[in-house]
Scaffold this motif. Structure first.
Motif, PDB file in Angstrom:
ATOM      1  N   VAL A 162      -5.638  -9.612  -7.013  1.00  0.00           N
ATOM      2  CA  VAL A 162      -6.530  -8.542  -7.731  1.00  0.00           C
ATOM      3  C   VAL A 162      -7.902  -9.852  -8.788  1.00  0.00           C
ATOM      4  O   VAL A 162      -6.624 -10.240  -9.083  1.00  0.00           O
ATOM      5  CB  VAL A 162      -5.677  -7.211  -8.823  1.00  0.00           C
ATOM      6  N   LEU A 163      -8.813  -9.606  -8.551  1.00  0.00           N
ATOM      7  CA  LEU A 163      -9.486  -9.860  -8.826  1.00  0.00           C
ATOM      8  C   LEU A 163     -10.645  -9.431  -9.641  1.00  0.00           C
ATOM      9  O   LEU A 163     -10.241  -8.091  -9.385  1.00  0.00           O
ATOM     10  CB  LEU A 163     -10.390 -10.662  -8.202  1.00  0.00           C
ATOM     11  N   GLY A 164     -10.980  -9.922 -10.933  1.00  0.00           N
ATOM     12  CA  GLY A 164     -11.913  -8.877 -11.975  1.00  0.00           C
ATOM     13  C   GLY A 164     -12.082 -10.025 -13.133  1.00  0.00           C
ATOM     14  O   GLY A 164     -11.636 -10.866 -13.440  1.00  0.00           O
ATOM     15  N   PRO A 165     -13.532  -9.560 -14.084  1.00  0.00           N
ATOM     16  CA  PRO A 165     -14.106 -10.005 -14.324  1.00  0.00           C
ATOM     17  C   PRO A 165     -12.984  -9.567 -15.831  1.00  0.00           C
ATOM     18  O   PRO A 165     -11.899  -9.383 -16.102  1.00  0.00           O
ATOM     19  CB  PRO A 165     -15.638 -10.028 -14.401  1.00  0.00           C
ATOM     20  N   ASN A 166     -13.190 -10.655 -16.975  1.00  0.00           N
ATOM     21  CA  ASN A 166     -12.953 -10.132 -18.628  1.00  0.00           C
ATOM     22  C   ASN A 166     -12.403  -8.571 -19.236  1.00  0.00           C
ATOM     23  O   ASN A 166     -14.246  -8.499 -19.205  1.00  0.00           O
ATOM     24  CB  ASN A 166     -13.834 -11.112 -19.096  1.00  0.00           C
ATOM     25  N   GLY A 167     -12.095  -8.291 -19.158  1.00  0.00           N
ATOM     26  CA  GLY A 167     -11.891  -6.979 -19.426  1.00  0.00           C
ATOM     27  C   GLY A 167     -12.053  -5.740 -18.285  1.00  0.00           C
ATOM     28  O   GLY A 167     -12.150  -4.231 -18.710  1.00  0.00           O
ATOM     29  N   ALA A 168     -11.870  -5.998 -17.258  1.00  0.00           N
ATOM     30  CA  ALA A 168     -12.220  -5.299 -15.721  1.00  0.00           C
ATOM     31  C   ALA A 168     -11.507  -3.882 -15.846  1.00  0.00           C
ATOM     32  O   ALA A 168     -11.411  -2.904 -14.750  1.00  0.00           O
ATOM     33  CB  ALA A 168     -12.039  -6.306 -14.730  1.00  0.00           C
ATOM     34  N   GLY A 169      -9.304  -4.804 -16.031  1.00  0.00           N
ATOM     35  CA  GLY A 169      -8.156  -3.798 -15.920  1.00  0.00           C
ATOM     36  C   GLY A 169      -7.545  -4.270 -15.611  1.00  0.00           C
ATOM     37  O   GLY A 169      -6.471  -2.652 -15.329  1.00  0.00           O
ATOM     38  N   LYS A 170      -7.504  -5.565 -15.139  1.00  0.00           N
ATOM     39  CA  LYS A 170      -6.125  -5.508 -14.004  1.00  0.00           C
ATOM     40  C   LYS A 170      -4.600  -6.030 -14.779  1.00  0.00           C
ATOM     41  O   LYS A 170      -4.001  -5.185 -14.265  1.00  0.00           O
ATOM     42  CB  LYS A 170      -6.772  -7.293 -13.879  1.00  0.00           C
ATOM     43  N   THR A 171      -4.218  -6.354 -16.108  1.00  0.00           N
ATOM     44  CA  THR A 171      -3.508  -6.329 -16.803  1.00  0.00           C
ATOM     45  C   THR A 171      -3.299  -4.769 -17.263  1.00  0.00           C
ATOM     46  O   THR A 171      -1.760  -4.262 -16.521  1.00  0.00           O
ATOM     47  CB  THR A 171      -3.735  -7.282 -18.110  1.00  0.00           C
ATOM     48  N   THR A 172      -4.499  -4.403 -17.093  1.00  0.00           N
ATOM     49  CA  THR A 172      -3.756  -2.430 -17.867  1.00  0.00           C
ATOM     50  C   THR A 172      -2.512  -1.872 -16.076  1.00  0.00           C
ATOM     51  O   THR A 172      -2.315  -0.924 -16.508  1.00  0.00           O
ATOM     52  CB  THR A 172      -5.035  -1.914 -18.192  1.00  0.00           C
ATOM     53  N   THR A 173      -3.835  -1.917 -14.916  1.00  0.00           N
ATOM     54  CA  THR A 173      -2.669  -1.832 -13.629  1.00  0.00           C
ATOM     55  C   THR A 173      -1.425  -1.928 -13.404  1.00  0.00           C
ATOM     56  O   THR A 173      -1.007  -1.674 -13.254  1.00  0.00           O
ATOM     57  CB  THR A 173      -4.090  -2.632 -12.371  1.00  0.00           C
ATOM     58  N   CYS A 232      -1.404   2.742  -5.671  1.00  0.00           N
ATOM     59  CA  CYS A 232      -2.530   3.278  -6.671  1.00  0.00           C
ATOM     60  C   CYS A 232      -2.920   4.814  -5.765  1.00  0.00           C
ATOM     61  O   CYS A 232      -3.904   4.579  -4.798  1.00  0.00           O
ATOM     62  CB  CYS A 232      -3.287   2.603  -7.285  1.00  0.00           C
ATOM     63  N   ASP A 233      -3.129   5.853  -6.235  1.00  0.00           N
ATOM     64  CA  ASP A 233      -4.588   6.935  -6.330  1.00  0.00           C
ATOM     65  C   ASP A 233      -5.007   7.462  -6.866  1.00  0.00           C
ATOM     66  O   ASP A 233      -4.096   8.139  -7.722  1.00  0.00           O
ATOM     67  CB  ASP A 233      -2.853   7.809  -4.743  1.00  0.00           C
ATOM     68  N   ALA A 234      -6.427   7.341  -7.782  1.00  0.00           N
ATOM     69  CA  ALA A 234      -7.396   7.798  -8.512  1.00  0.00           C
ATOM     70  C   ALA A 234      -6.106   7.681  -9.286  1.00  0.00           C
ATOM     71  O   ALA A 234      -6.593   8.434  -9.746  1.00  0.00           O
ATOM     72  CB  ALA A 234      -7.099   8.868  -8.073  1.00  0.00           C
ATOM     73  N   VAL A 235      -6.065   6.412  -9.973  1.00  0.00           N
ATOM     74  CA  VAL A 235      -4.982   6.537 -11.691  1.00  0.00           C
ATOM     75  C   VAL A 235      -6.483   5.564 -12.467  1.00  0.00           C
ATOM     76  O   VAL A 235      -6.870   4.988 -12.314  1.00  0.00           O
ATOM     77  CB  VAL A 235      -4.737   5.174 -11.966  1.00  0.00           C
ATOM     78  N   ASP A 251     -11.428   7.106 -26.679  1.00  0.00           N
ATOM     79  CA  ASP A 251     -12.661   7.256 -26.093  1.00  0.00           C
ATOM     80  C   ASP A 251     -12.668   6.410 -25.299  1.00  0.00           C
ATOM     81  O   ASP A 251     -14.023   6.487 -24.312  1.00  0.00           O
ATOM     82  CB  ASP A 251     -13.688   7.500 -26.836  1.00  0.00           C
ATOM     83  N   SER A 252     -11.630   5.133 -24.792  1.00  0.00           N
ATOM     84  CA  SER A 252     -11.798   4.373 -24.073  1.00  0.00           C
ATOM     85  C   SER A 252     -11.285   4.369 -22.697  1.00  0.00           C
ATOM     86  O   SER A 252     -10.082   4.494 -22.853  1.00  0.00           O
ATOM     87  CB  SER A 252     -11.812   3.033 -24.370  1.00  0.00           C
ATOM     88  N   GLU A 253     -12.283   4.116 -21.689  1.00  0.00           N
ATOM     89  CA  GLU A 253     -11.519   3.907 -20.381  1.00  0.00           C
ATOM     90  C   GLU A 253     -11.233   2.837 -19.883  1.00  0.00           C
ATOM     91  O   GLU A 253     -13.045   2.137 -19.472  1.00  0.00           O
ATOM     92  CB  GLU A 253     -12.915   5.193 -19.177  1.00  0.00           C
ATOM     93  N   ALA A 254      -9.698   2.952 -19.537  1.00  0.00           N
ATOM     94  CA  ALA A 254     -10.314   1.163 -19.113  1.00  0.00           C
ATOM     95  C   ALA A 254      -9.925   1.261 -17.332  1.00  0.00           C
ATOM     96  O   ALA A 254     -10.327   0.339 -16.884  1.00  0.00           O
ATOM     97  CB  ALA A 254      -8.535   0.643 -19.553  1.00  0.00           C
ATOM     98  N   LEU A 255      -9.167   2.025 -16.731  1.00  0.00           N
ATOM     99  CA  LEU A 255      -8.998   2.523 -15.785  1.00  0.00           C
ATOM    100  C   LEU A 255      -9.831   3.926 -15.473  1.00  0.00           C
ATOM    101  O   LEU A 255      -9.365   4.891 -15.706  1.00  0.00           O
ATOM    102  CB  LEU A 255      -7.570   2.260 -15.010  1.00  0.00           C
ATOM    103  N   THR A 290      -2.998   7.960 -17.660  1.00  0.00           N
ATOM    104  CA  THR A 290      -3.819   8.849 -17.789  1.00  0.00           C
ATOM    105  C   THR A 290      -3.356  10.413 -16.843  1.00  0.00           C
ATOM    106  O   THR A 290      -3.423  11.403 -16.432  1.00  0.00           O
ATOM    107  CB  THR A 290      -5.195   8.790 -18.433  1.00  0.00           C
ATOM    108  N   THR A 291      -4.246  10.033 -16.039  1.00  0.00           N
ATOM    109  CA  THR A 291      -4.090  10.601 -14.293  1.00  0.00           C
ATOM    110  C   THR A 291      -3.688   9.312 -12.683  1.00  0.00           C
ATOM    111  O   THR A 291      -4.229   8.941 -12.956  1.00  0.00           O
ATOM    112  CB  THR A 291      -5.392  11.351 -14.293  1.00  0.00           C
ATOM    113  N   GLY A 292      -3.512  10.735 -12.043  1.00  0.00           N
ATOM    114  CA  GLY A 292      -3.327  10.051 -11.186  1.00  0.00           C
ATOM    115  C   GLY A 292      -1.789  10.064 -10.476  1.00  0.00           C
ATOM    116  O   GLY A 292      -0.987   9.969 -11.347  1.00  0.00           O
ATOM    117  N   ARG A 293      -1.756   9.337 -10.039  1.00  0.00           N
ATOM    118  CA  ARG A 293      -0.213   8.847  -9.308  1.00  0.00           C
ATOM    119  C   ARG A 293      -0.787   7.701  -8.234  1.00  0.00           C
ATOM    120  O   ARG A 293      -1.276   6.578  -7.608  1.00  0.00           O
ATOM    121  CB  ARG A 293      -0.300   9.722  -8.083  1.00  0.00           C
ATOM    122  N   ALA A 294       1.402   7.113  -9.457  1.00  0.00           N
ATOM    123  CA  ALA A 294       1.553   5.484  -8.528  1.00  0.00           C
ATOM    124  C   ALA A 294       2.897   5.193  -8.003  1.00  0.00           C
ATOM    125  O   ALA A 294       3.444   5.167  -8.732  1.00  0.00           O
ATOM    126  CB  ALA A 294       1.104   4.058  -9.496  1.00  0.00           C
TER     127      ALA A 294
END
Length: 350
Positions: free
Chosen positions: A36-47, A8-11, A17-21, A58-62
């Protein structure tokens, strides 16, 4: 240097209006397990959804298995297996029928799909239950057949999104064994989990995501070292003896009292030598102890320190170590309680 199996590169990812990542960057080596760890709503599933081509960044490359998730989405899908938070199998079909169905959907011939189904039932210890409807399976069996369906066409990368959520301890252990077997086959695994002990036990390296950003990465030991070294912790049997223990240890640098947990702790830069000194001082008191131990920071404490989540301590005792949460090298005093029960992060819903 070998090409990463996942990169993942700057994804970034926005929903209105919401920034998930917000610029997520990390890599996973081929054949490794990345937690991949993170609290509720951190963006794990979006990743995971972006890496598995279910969402476009939206931007970045993977890239996954060397293929761009946007430009070469079909190649990515042909190279991966995916298991979500909830089993995506048909309860009215048998385990074998589910496996054959997934094999056919992945392009296998009828004969090849049946042969692969038999192979997966044996691999996942489901042969005896293969001709029963999945609706009759236990939670652990359903999860096993769900993961098996994702492996019918042998993948190069597997995404497991909180695969043990809601499972009992025995079923969780079965899934742990399966994750270990994937690594043994050279399959790269990206694992999100709400159980910190799970990430600690299974992952070769970890990424911590909070508010859509990577805030830390490294091995479990590297992350633990970020919040400090070993420490010695003393737990008197009677809460009224905490002050006496603290007085006996006065003069040792960094002494901290956790009044809620009834513990006294001091940094142990000299390891066993510090533990011996604590033994000597406390032993002279004649105080009954529940536990005395040399500990390392736990992954729970790393998580709390990195994400700012409350650790259940008052301001007066902030920085002291919660009892029963860290890995311990036990002393000779009987513990009188169970081993560490690690905390967990609420399952992500976004």
């Amino acid at each position: 240097m070998p090409e990463p199996a996942i990169e993942c590169d700057a994804v970034t990812k926005t929903f209105g209006d919401s920034e998930a990542l917000r610029g997520v960057t990390f890599t996973a080596a081929a054949g490794s397990v990345l937690g991949v760890l993170g609290p509720n709503g951190a963006g794990k599933t979006t990743t995971i959804n972006i890496l598995s081509t279910l969402l476009r960044p939206t931007t970045g490359r993977a890239t996954v298995a060397g293929f761009d998730v946007v430009e070469q989405a079909a190649d990515v899908r042909a190279s991966i297996g995916l298991t979500g938070q909830y089993a995506a199998i048909d309860g009215l079909l048998t385990g074998r029928e589910n496996l054959v169905l997934f094999g056919r959907l992945r392009g296998l011939s009828r004969r090849a799909a049946r042969a692969r189904a038999d192979e997966m039932l044996e691999t996942f210890s489901l042969t005896d239950a293969g001709d029963r409807r999945v609706s009759t399976y236990s939670g652990g069996m359903r999860r096993r057949v769900d993961i098996a369906c994702g492996l019918v066409a042998p993948p190069r990368v597997v995404f497991l999104d909180e695969p043990t959520t809601g499972l009992d301890p025995r079923s969780r252990r079965e899934v742990w064994d399966l994750v270990g077997s994937l690594a043994g086959q050279g399959i790269t695994t990206l694992l999100t989990t709400q159980y910190l002990e799970e990430a600690d036990a299974l992952s070769d390296s970890m990424v911590v995501i909070d508010r859509g950003e990577v805030i830390a990465d490294g091995t479990a030991e590297q992350l633990k070292r970020r919040i400090g070294g070993s420490y010695c912790e003393v737990t008197p049997l009677h809460a009224g003896d905490v002050d006496r223990v603290a007085e006996a240890l006065a003069g040792l640098n960094g002494l901290e009292i956790d009044a809620d947990a009834g513990t006294v702790s001091v940094p142990a830069p000299d390891g066993i030598a510090t533990l011996s000194e604590v033994f000597r001082r406390v032993g002279d008191l004649g105080v009954e102890l529940t536990d005395i131990s040399l500990r390392k920071p736990s992954l729970d404490e790393v998580f709390f320190a990195l994400t700012g989540a409350p650790a259940g301590r008052s301001e007066a005792t902030r920085g002291s170590v919660p009892a029963g949460r860290s890995e311990a090298t036990r002393g000779s005093v009987p513990a009188g309680r169970s081993e560490a029960t690690r905390g967990s992060v609420p399952a992500e819903t976004s």
